[in-house]
Design a protein around this motif. Structure first.
Motif, short mmCIF file in Angstrom:
data_model
loop_
_atom_site.label_atom_id
_atom_site.label_comp_id
_atom_site.label_asym_id
_atom_site.label_seq_id
_atom_site.Cartn_x
_atom_site.Cartn_y
_atom_site.Cartn_z
N GLU A 197 46.53 41.54 37.36
CA GLU A 197 45.14 41.94 37.61
C GLU A 197 44.96 42.46 39.04
OE1 GLU A 197 42.71 38.86 34.71
OE2 GLU A 197 43.45 38.14 36.65
N GLN A 198 45.63 41.84 39.98
CA GLN A 198 45.55 42.26 41.38
C GLN A 198 46.12 43.67 41.54
OE1 GLN A 198 44.08 40.43 43.82
NE2 GLN A 198 44.37 42.13 45.22
N ALA A 199 47.26 43.96 40.87
CA ALA A 199 47.87 45.29 40.94
C ALA A 199 46.96 46.32 40.32
CB ALA A 199 49.23 45.27 40.23
N ARG A 200 46.35 46.01 39.20
CA ARG A 200 45.43 46.94 38.53
C ARG A 200 44.23 47.21 39.43
NH1 ARG A 200 43.54 50.38 35.20
NH2 ARG A 200 41.85 49.91 33.76
N LEU A 201 43.71 46.20 40.08
CA LEU A 201 42.56 46.37 40.98
C LEU A 201 42.92 47.28 42.14
CD1 LEU A 201 39.69 45.58 41.88
CD2 LEU A 201 40.69 43.62 43.03
N GLU A 202 44.10 47.10 42.71
CA GLU A 202 44.52 47.95 43.82
C GLU A 202 44.67 49.40 43.37
OE1 GLU A 202 47.96 46.14 45.57
OE2 GLU A 202 46.82 44.34 46.16
N THR A 203 45.18 49.60 42.17
CA THR A 203 45.33 50.96 41.63
C THR A 203 43.96 51.60 41.44
OG1 THR A 203 47.31 50.24 40.44
CG2 THR A 203 46.31 52.31 39.73
N LEU A 204 43.04 50.88 40.90
CA LEU A 204 41.69 51.41 40.68
C LEU A 204 41.02 51.75 42.01
CD1 LEU A 204 40.36 49.09 37.84
CD2 LEU A 204 40.91 51.51 37.67
N LEU A 205 41.19 50.91 43.01
CA LEU A 205 40.57 51.17 44.30
C LEU A 205 41.19 52.38 44.99
CD1 LEU A 205 40.06 47.56 45.71
CD2 LEU A 205 38.31 49.14 44.92
#
Length: 155
Positions: free
Chosen positions: A141-149
């Motif tokens: 989830e943290q990796a996905r959040l960083e990608t989205l940001l």
């Protein structure tokens, strides 16, 4: 203007004393001693009030007793000792520090210290939790959040 000043003077606090005219001694020196003693003696039915300022019946009786003892020639110490023998150390607004009165003198500080220690122990043993409203994310989830940001920066 004079009326306003007069009204303001009426609002000033006046010294409150419960000594009645029939209690006052003729000798000003003895009366002064009686007043000073009365400020050091607790009314036994009032809450932390001296007999000098209390209107209770027992306070009046104690004021008369103090004046009678002074008129009889007792010293201030003898008057206090007489009252302590009759009512205990509680009758003095400032009781002496001795084993029987340690609870009066040190009790509040000990209770405050125990309360502070109990609070400290409680706070130290409390489980550490993340702040409310801050959910913990898994690595995915943290990796996905960083990608989205990175793809869509906040406006």
């Amino acid at each position: 203007m004079a009326r306003v000043l007069f009204l303001l003077l009426l609002l000033l606090p006046l010294p409150s004393g419960a000594v009645e005219p029939d209690e006052i001694l003729d000798d000003p020196a003895l009366e002064a001693r009686a007043r000073e003693l009365s400020k050091e003696i607790r009314c036994v039915v009032c809450q932390n009030e001296s007999i000098d300022s209390s209107n209770a019946g027992i306070a009046r009786d104690l004021r008369i007793l103090v004046r009678d003892r002074l008129t009889a020639g007792d010293s201030d110490r003898e008057v206090k000792d007489f009252l302590v023998a009759r009512y205990g150390d509680y009758v003095l607004l400032k009781p002496p520090v001795k084993p029987k009165t340690w609870a009066l003198w040190f009790g509040p500080a000990i209770i405050l210290l125990i309360g502070g220690l109990a609070t400290a122990v409680f706070l130290m043993r409390r489980p550490r939790q993340p702040a409310a409203g801050t959910p913990s994310l898994s690595e995915a989830e943290q990796a996905r959040l960083e990608t989205l940001l990175k793809d869509d920066p906040p406006k």
